[in-house]
Motif scaffolding. Structure first.
Motif, PDB file in Angstrom:
ATOM      1  N   VAL A 203      70.561 -41.315 -70.551  1.00 21.58           N
ATOM      2  CA  VAL A 203      69.306 -40.871 -71.194  1.00 21.58           C
ATOM      3  C   VAL A 203      69.166 -41.210 -72.412  1.00 21.58           C
ATOM      4  O   VAL A 203      69.887 -40.793 -73.523  1.00 21.58           O
TER       5      VAL A 203
ATOM      6  N   THR B 292      63.669 -40.274 -74.763  1.00 19.99           N
ATOM      7  CA  THR B 292      63.327 -39.586 -73.475  1.00 19.99           C
ATOM      8  C   THR B 292      63.437 -38.059 -73.834  1.00 19.99           C
ATOM      9  O   THR B 292      62.572 -37.234 -73.050  1.00 19.99           O
TER      10      THR B 292
ATOM     11  N   GLU C 177      59.428 -37.784 -74.232  1.00 21.00           N
ATOM     12  CA  GLU C 177      58.597 -38.094 -72.779  1.00 21.00           C
ATOM     13  C   GLU C 177      59.098 -36.662 -71.882  1.00 21.00           C
ATOM     14  O   GLU C 177      57.868 -36.558 -71.334  1.00 21.00           O
TER      15      GLU C 177
ATOM     16  N   GLU D  75      68.524 -46.308 -67.181  1.00 28.57           N
ATOM     17  CA  GLU D  75      67.193 -45.904 -67.902  1.00 28.57           C
ATOM     18  C   GLU D  75      65.927 -46.278 -67.281  1.00 28.57           C
ATOM     19  O   GLU D  75      64.942 -45.346 -67.547  1.00 28.57           O
TER      20      GLU D  75
ATOM     21  N   GLY E 104      63.353 -43.312 -66.481  1.00 23.24           N
ATOM     22  CA  GLY E 104      61.839 -43.486 -67.316  1.00 23.24           C
ATOM     23  C   GLY E 104      60.896 -43.523 -66.155  1.00 23.24           C
ATOM     24  O   GLY E 104      59.753 -43.163 -66.587  1.00 23.24           O
TER      25      GLY E 104
ATOM     26  N   SER F  91      69.618 -33.577 -69.469  1.00 20.82           N
ATOM     27  CA  SER F  91      69.374 -34.610 -70.112  1.00 20.82           C
ATOM     28  C   SER F  91      70.022 -34.590 -71.421  1.00 20.82           C
ATOM     29  O   SER F  91      70.466 -35.504 -72.238  1.00 20.82           O
TER      30      SER F  91
END
Length: 317
Positions: free
Chosen positions: A94, A98, A102, A237, A241, A288
């Motif tokens: 991660v 992120t 995100e 990733e 993502g 995460s």
């Protein structure tokens, strides 16, 4: 025959999304757009396009339960089963961005959906609905996310300029793939909504339940296939993502567009599913932040969580 047409619709959706992602990604490569921009927008939008098509068609036909159930069910499926299976195959690395921006943005989108749906509690209305003005708010949040992505892309512009374009990537082929993919998505979405709704009524299921289960799983298959492929190639990733980007597009673009086209009446049962989605997004954020990776144990817990949720919503109906 409805089951056969439903299956054909899913095949068209999955293959259409695959072609659309390939074609759009190649066009982005030819335009020398940053890989970050491709991953967070084009791939995420491409894998979310089945949900968008199904929900918009359902909204046009007045099937609000299918629209809402599809988006919420797909988002829950993505966080639990897709991330869980991908993490079990290969631990997901991660990126710090992120966890900082995100995933919190995904959480914000889910909370905004809960607030805008709570008209009876917050405003004393007779029913809960996502109105056209609510849809515009979703699209406004989406524009903020797109702006953020472009900011990230600008920082990575030098990397994009240095990339060598493969000889196999051609304009004509890329545009053809994108157009054929879009056609497959639209036709498949129409078939899934029409036949999924028929099956729901014949089995005594509610529109919301069929949206949360059959249609949600079917339209999330592109995310599942993309993330598993990325995990097998150890491109973790991309796997995470893709899911985070897809969930943002599901809520902000899909529900935003659907409710602008036709206001969506919100079934009271959906609030439990929304709270489940918010809880799972917080859980994903916690996982995460643990050494900045999601491992096999966390993956198994997420898959187990989805199985419990499916049993619950089937019994609830």
């Amino acid at each position: 025959m409805a089951y056969i047409f439903l299956l054909i619709g899913f095949v068209l959706l999955i293959k259409g999304a695959d072609l659309f992602v390939d074609g759009s990604s190649n066009i982005a490569t030819l335009l020398r757009i940053s890989p970050v921009l491709i991953g967070l927008t084009i791939v995420a939008f491409g894998t979310s396009s089945p949900e968008a098509t199904v929900s918009i068609i359902a909204a046009l036909k007045g099937n609000a339960g299918v629209s809402l159930g599809n988006v919420i069910g797909s988002s829950i499926f993505n966080i639990t089963l897709v991330v869980g299976i991908a993490a079990f195959i290969y631990p997901l690395k991660v990126e710090s961005e992120t966890t900082k921006k995100e995933i919190p943005f995904t959480l914000l989108a889910s909370v905004v959906l809960l607030v805008l749906s709570s008209d009876m509690i917050l405003q004393g209305f007779d029913n809960n609905a996502l109105t056209r003005s609510d849809g515009l708010i979703f699209l406004l949040f989406l524009s903020i996310f797109i702006y953020y992505v472009f900011e990230v892309a600008m920082k990575n512009r030098q990397k994009a300029d240095d990339r060598k374009i493969p000889d196999s990537v051609k304009w004509g082929k890329s545009i053809l793939f994108a157009v054929l993919g879009l056609a497959g998505i639209i036709l498949g979405g129409e078939m899934v909504v029409r036949n999924g709704t028929k099956i729901a009524y014949s089995l005594g299921m509610s529109e919301t339940l069929v949206g949360l289960t059959i249609i949600a799983i079917g339209t999330s298959l592109p995310e599942l296939v993309t993330s598993i492929a990325a995990a097998l190639k150890k491109q973790s990733e991309i796997a995470l993502g893709n899911i985070v980007g897809s969930n943002i597009f599901n809520i902000l673009f899909v529900l935003g567009s659907a409710s602008v086209i036709s206001p969506l009446v919100v079934d009271g049962k959906v609030f439990i599913d929304l709270l489940v989605l918010i809880f799972l997004t917080v859980l994903l954020l916690i996982f995460s932040r643990t050494n900045y990776k999601i491992g096999k144990i966390e993956g198994m817990l997420l898959v187990f969580g989805y199985l419990i949720y499916i049993v619950y919503i089937i019994l609830r109906n």
